[in-house]
Design a protein around this motif. Structure first.
Motif, PDB file in Angstrom:
ATOM      1  N   ALA A 339       0.829  -1.207   0.000  1.00  0.00           N
ATOM      2  CA  ALA A 339       0.000   0.000   0.000  1.00  0.00           C
ATOM      3  C   ALA A 339       0.860   1.252   0.000  1.00  0.00           C
ATOM      4  CB  ALA A 339      -0.923  -0.010   1.217  1.00  0.00           C
ATOM      5  N   ALA A 340       1.947   1.246   0.766  1.00  0.00           N
ATOM      6  CA  ALA A 340       2.827   2.414   0.825  1.00  0.00           C
ATOM      7  C   ALA A 340       3.589   2.586  -0.489  1.00  0.00           C
ATOM      8  CB  ALA A 340       3.805   2.274   1.988  1.00  0.00           C
ATOM      9  N   LEU A 341       4.114   1.487  -1.021  1.00  0.00           N
ATOM     10  CA  LEU A 341       4.889   1.564  -2.258  1.00  0.00           C
ATOM     11  C   LEU A 341       4.058   2.093  -3.424  1.00  0.00           C
ATOM     12  CD1 LEU A 341       6.799  -1.827  -1.967  1.00  0.00           C
ATOM     13  CD2 LEU A 341       7.866   0.435  -1.937  1.00  0.00           C
ATOM     14  N   THR A 342       2.754   1.854  -3.384  1.00  0.00           N
ATOM     15  CA  THR A 342       1.888   2.256  -4.494  1.00  0.00           C
ATOM     16  C   THR A 342       1.118   3.542  -4.200  1.00  0.00           C
ATOM     17  OG1 THR A 342       0.123   0.793  -3.675  1.00  0.00           O
ATOM     18  CG2 THR A 342       1.622  -0.102  -5.327  1.00  0.00           C
ATOM     19  N   GLN A 343       1.575   4.331  -3.251  1.00  0.00           N
ATOM     20  CA  GLN A 343       0.883   5.602  -2.982  1.00  0.00           C
ATOM     21  C   GLN A 343       0.879   6.444  -4.256  1.00  0.00           C
ATOM     22  OE1 GLN A 343       2.598   8.736  -2.686  1.00  0.00           O
ATOM     23  NE2 GLN A 343       4.681   7.957  -2.911  1.00  0.00           N
ATOM     24  N   PRO A 344      -0.253   7.062  -4.589  1.00  0.00           N
ATOM     25  CA  PRO A 344      -0.436   7.645  -5.926  1.00  0.00           C
ATOM     26  C   PRO A 344       0.420   8.861  -6.246  1.00  0.00           C
ATOM     27  CG  PRO A 344      -2.328   8.125  -4.514  1.00  0.00           C
ATOM     28  CD  PRO A 344      -1.492   7.134  -3.784  1.00  0.00           C
ATOM     29  N   ALA A 345       0.934   9.545  -5.230  1.00  0.00           N
ATOM     30  CA  ALA A 345       1.742  10.736  -5.522  1.00  0.00           C
ATOM     31  C   ALA A 345       3.045  10.391  -6.208  1.00  0.00           C
ATOM     32  CB  ALA A 345       2.028  11.517  -4.239  1.00  0.00           C
ATOM     33  N   GLY A 346       3.552   9.184  -5.966  1.00  0.00           N
ATOM     34  CA  GLY A 346       4.766   8.756  -6.633  1.00  0.00           C
ATOM     35  C   GLY A 346       6.031   9.313  -6.015  1.00  0.00           C
ATOM     36  N   PHE A 347       7.120   9.261  -6.782  1.00  0.00           N
ATOM     37  CA  PHE A 347       8.444   9.619  -6.292  1.00  0.00           C
ATOM     38  C   PHE A 347       9.209  10.378  -7.371  1.00  0.00           C
ATOM     39  CE2 PHE A 347       7.057   5.415  -4.854  1.00  0.00           C
ATOM     40  CZ  PHE A 347       6.951   5.626  -3.483  1.00  0.00           C
ATOM     41  N   GLN A 348      10.271  11.050  -6.934  1.00  0.00           N
ATOM     42  CA  GLN A 348      11.174  11.701  -7.878  1.00  0.00           C
ATOM     43  C   GLN A 348      12.385  10.800  -8.085  1.00  0.00           C
ATOM     44  OE1 GLN A 348      10.754  14.392  -9.602  1.00  0.00           O
ATOM     45  NE2 GLN A 348       9.055  15.472  -8.614  1.00  0.00           N
ATOM     46  N   GLY A 349      12.682  10.501  -9.353  1.00  0.00           N
ATOM     47  CA  GLY A 349      13.810   9.639  -9.665  1.00  0.00           C
ATOM     48  C   GLY A 349      14.815  10.301 -10.575  1.00  0.00           C
ATOM     49  N   THR A 350      15.720   9.526 -11.101  1.00  0.00           N
ATOM     50  CA  THR A 350      16.797  10.078 -11.931  1.00  0.00           C
ATOM     51  C   THR A 350      16.295  10.640 -13.254  1.00  0.00           C
ATOM     52  OG1 THR A 350      17.193   7.895 -12.893  1.00  0.00           O
ATOM     53  CG2 THR A 350      18.492   8.494 -10.961  1.00  0.00           C
ATOM     54  N   GLY A 351      15.153  10.138 -13.719  1.00  0.00           N
ATOM     55  CA  GLY A 351      14.611  10.621 -14.987  1.00  0.00           C
ATOM     56  C   GLY A 351      13.297  11.345 -14.829  1.00  0.00           C
ATOM     57  N   GLY A 352      13.007  11.821 -13.616  1.00  0.00           N
ATOM     58  CA  GLY A 352      11.751  12.507 -13.359  1.00  0.00           C
ATOM     59  C   GLY A 352      10.854  11.690 -12.447  1.00  0.00           C
ATOM     60  N   PHE A 354       7.994   9.080 -11.049  1.00  0.00           N
ATOM     61  CA  PHE A 354       7.523   7.726 -11.329  1.00  0.00           C
ATOM     62  C   PHE A 354       6.688   7.259 -10.155  1.00  0.00           C
ATOM     63  CE2 PHE A 354      11.247   6.945  -8.758  1.00  0.00           C
ATOM     64  CZ  PHE A 354      11.005   5.763  -8.073  1.00  0.00           C
ATOM     65  N   ARG A 355       5.807   6.303 -10.424  1.00  0.00           N
ATOM     66  CA  ARG A 355       5.043   5.685  -9.346  1.00  0.00           C
ATOM     67  C   ARG A 355       4.797   4.226  -9.665  1.00  0.00           C
ATOM     68  NH1 ARG A 355      -0.682   8.999  -9.892  1.00  0.00           N
ATOM     69  NH2 ARG A 355      -1.080   8.612 -12.107  1.00  0.00           N
ATOM     70  N   LEU A 356       4.632   3.448  -8.612  1.00  0.00           N
ATOM     71  CA  LEU A 356       4.366   2.014  -8.723  1.00  0.00           C
ATOM     72  C   LEU A 356       2.872   1.776  -8.606  1.00  0.00           C
ATOM     73  CD1 LEU A 356       7.259   0.828  -6.386  1.00  0.00           C
ATOM     74  CD2 LEU A 356       7.262   0.854  -8.887  1.00  0.00           C
ATOM     75  N   ARG A 357       2.379   0.852  -9.401  1.00  0.00           N
ATOM     76  CA  ARG A 357       0.951   0.556  -9.411  1.00  0.00           C
ATOM     77  C   ARG A 357       0.666  -0.733  -8.648  1.00  0.00           C
ATOM     78  NH1 ARG A 357       0.194   1.968 -15.823  1.00  0.00           N
ATOM     79  NH2 ARG A 357      -0.565   4.104 -15.557  1.00  0.00           N
ATOM     80  N   PRO A 358      -0.551  -0.894  -8.167  1.00  0.00           N
ATOM     81  CA  PRO A 358      -0.895  -2.096  -7.399  1.00  0.00           C
ATOM     82  C   PRO A 358      -0.697  -3.403  -8.158  1.00  0.00           C
ATOM     83  CG  PRO A 358      -2.523  -0.391  -7.003  1.00  0.00           C
ATOM     84  CD  PRO A 358      -1.638   0.117  -8.112  1.00  0.00           C
ATOM     85  N   ASP A 359      -0.717  -3.364  -9.486  1.00  0.00           N
ATOM     86  CA  ASP A 359      -0.505  -4.595 -10.253  1.00  0.00           C
ATOM     87  C   ASP A 359       0.972  -4.888 -10.491  1.00  0.00           C
ATOM     88  OD1 ASP A 359       0.160  -2.676 -12.120  1.00  0.00           O
ATOM     89  OD2 ASP A 359      -1.292  -3.315 -13.636  1.00  0.00           O
ATOM     90  N   GLY A 360       1.860  -4.115  -9.876  1.00  0.00           N
ATOM     91  CA  GLY A 360       3.291  -4.348  -9.991  1.00  0.00           C
ATOM     92  C   GLY A 360       3.956  -3.616 -11.131  1.00  0.00           C
ATOM     93  N   THR A 361       3.183  -2.935 -11.977  1.00  0.00           N
ATOM     94  CA  THR A 361       3.764  -2.145 -13.062  1.00  0.00           C
ATOM     95  C   THR A 361       4.096  -0.746 -12.556  1.00  0.00           C
ATOM     96  OG1 THR A 361       1.622  -1.325 -13.880  1.00  0.00           O
ATOM     97  CG2 THR A 361       2.394  -3.461 -14.727  1.00  0.00           C
ATOM     98  N   ASN A 362       4.535   0.122 -13.453  1.00  0.00           N
ATOM     99  CA  ASN A 362       4.856   1.481 -13.030  1.00  0.00           C
ATOM    100  C   ASN A 362       4.434   2.492 -14.085  1.00  0.00           C
ATOM    101  OD1 ASN A 362       7.231   2.542 -14.773  1.00  0.00           O
ATOM    102  ND2 ASN A 362       7.911   0.477 -14.218  1.00  0.00           N
ATOM    103  N   GLU A 363       4.400   3.717 -13.680  1.00  0.00           N
ATOM    104  CA  GLU A 363       4.158   4.833 -14.590  1.00  0.00           C
ATOM    105  C   GLU A 363       5.283   5.836 -14.397  1.00  0.00           C
ATOM    106  OE1 GLU A 363       0.837   8.326 -15.577  1.00  0.00           O
ATOM    107  OE2 GLU A 363       0.467   6.846 -13.999  1.00  0.00           O
TER     108      GLU A 363
END
Length: 391
Positions: A339-352, A354-363
């Motif tokens: 639940a924490a890993l997939t929080q909708p606000a996402g994160f800042q990474g090296t390329g801008g 990103f966020r993790l989705r509940p199905d294990g994919t990412n955006e």
């Protein structure tokens, strides 16, 4: 390496090298749950990093070191969050990956970053699931995400969606899909077709080709005929710069499919290697890439710190640590649950962002670029947030 597993997690259908993006896979089927270990945020958080050091495959030791370097660079940026990074070598081997993943959780790891290659990531995910530990794999294959495994790599689906959405905003409505007749090409084709459905574009034709010089040459009349017969205004290609893209973009304009009349769109990076920018056929084509400002800042910092450029996927280890740090900073014991890993606000990474989705994919927030006069030009910048991404 791009590999596709069936849901029984046993059969690799095929594999092929794809440019420099190191397409990889890991698989633990089933929906992602809110499970995961609790942590004590007042103490250093034990994080396991699984890297392919010791593999017989050329370049794996360099990749392993780049991932470790990037992770340590991220730890230095965490500002008050303490991470106890423990590095484990998989030798690119599934049995070893399973063994070291088990060792890692036995030694206290509360989350696992990596590994890289398909069988190894799959095995590590299965081993970690037994102990309720989540895995952030250096993978971009969405068909094998889920359960306790999240993929960190930029996915075909993400890229296809970004480009299809942009095409629709530019008034494009009718596409022909041109794909390599291999695992990566078929996965890319499927991602493009799904993006077309989501964005309302019409796929008026689909042409595949064998990945060889003669295979490409043989496909040109079919592609040309399909584009002309359907009146397509977009030709969406899965080809890579290390594969068929140079030949396709040479022969198709010569056959009359000019870039001034049909918009060429690429699912892969068209700016790597830099020599690709000089090809006449890629001029005015569209492709997606990470936020170039943030990407260059990371690369410059890595170069300054370690005296060499990072591996093309080395930044994924930085992203994983950045996400962990952002969650742990909040001081919650459930910071590393699904639940924490997939929080909708996402994160800042090296390329801008990103966020993790509940199905294990990412955006990932990608920019859209074109090539003009042999230079990359950003025509639609990467977004800065998902309605307020975490930092």
């Amino acid at each position: 390496m791009f590999a596709v597993f069936n849901r029984a997690r046993k059969i690799v259908l095929t594999a092929t090298a794809v440019a420099a993006t190191a397409l990889t896979a890991a698989c633990v089927p089933g929906p992602t749950t809110n499970s995961g270990p609790t942590i004590n945020t007042n103490k250093p958080v034990p994080v396991a990093l699984l890297v392919p050091r010791g593999s017989a495959q050329r370049g794996d030791d360099v990749l392993a070191q780049s991932l470790e370097n990037a992770a340590r660079l991220a730890i230095a940026d965490l500002n008050g969050v303490q991470v106890d990074l423990r590095v484990y070598d998989t030798a690119g081997n599934a049995a070893t990956a399973a063994a070291v993943a088990t060792q890692a959780v036995n030694e206290g790891a509360r989350i696992i970053l990596g590994p890289v290659y398909a069988e190894a990531a799959n095995a590590a995910g299965i081993a970690a699931a037994k102990r309720n530990v989540n895995v952030l794999a250096f993978s971009n294959n969405t068909s094998i995400a889920g359960g306790n495994v999240f993929v960190l790599g930029s996915t075909f689906e993400n890229t296809a969606d970004r480009l299809a959405q942009y095409a629709v905003r530019q008034g494009k409505r009718n596409m022909v899909v041109v794909s390599d007749n291999n695992a990566a090409g078929m996965a890319g084709r499927d991602a493009i077709n799904q993006a077309a459905v989501r964005t309302g574009m019409n796929v008026s034709g689909s042409v595949s080709f064998d990945l060889s010089q003669q295979g490409v040459i043989n496909a040109i009349p079919t592609i040309t005929s399909r584009v002309r017969q359907t009146g397509a205004d977009v030709m969406f290609m899965t080809a890579t710069t290390a594969g068929a893209l140079p030949l396709l973009t040479q022969l198709l304009p010569e056959a009359g499919i000019r870039t001034t009349e049909v918009q060429y769109v690429g699912l892969t990076r068209w700016d790597i290697p830099v020599q690709t920018l000089a090809l006449p056929g890629v001029q005015n084509g569209w492709f997606a890439l990470p936020d170039p400002v943030k990407d260059e800042a990371f690369r410059a910092r890595y170069q300054s710190t370690y005296g060499a450029a990072p591996h093309p996927i080395g930044g994924l280890a930085y992203d994983g640590i950045a996400a962990i740090g952002a969650l742990v900073r909040a001081g919650q014991s459930d910071a590393l649950t699904g639940a924490a890993l997939t929080q909708p606000a996402g994160f800042q990474g090296t390329g801008g962002i990103f966020r993790l989705r509940p199905d294990g994919t990412n955006e990932r927030g990608l920019a859209v670029a074109t090539i003009k006069d042999q230079k990359v030009v950003i025509i639609d910048p990467a977004p800065y947030s998902f309605a307020g991404a975490g930092s």
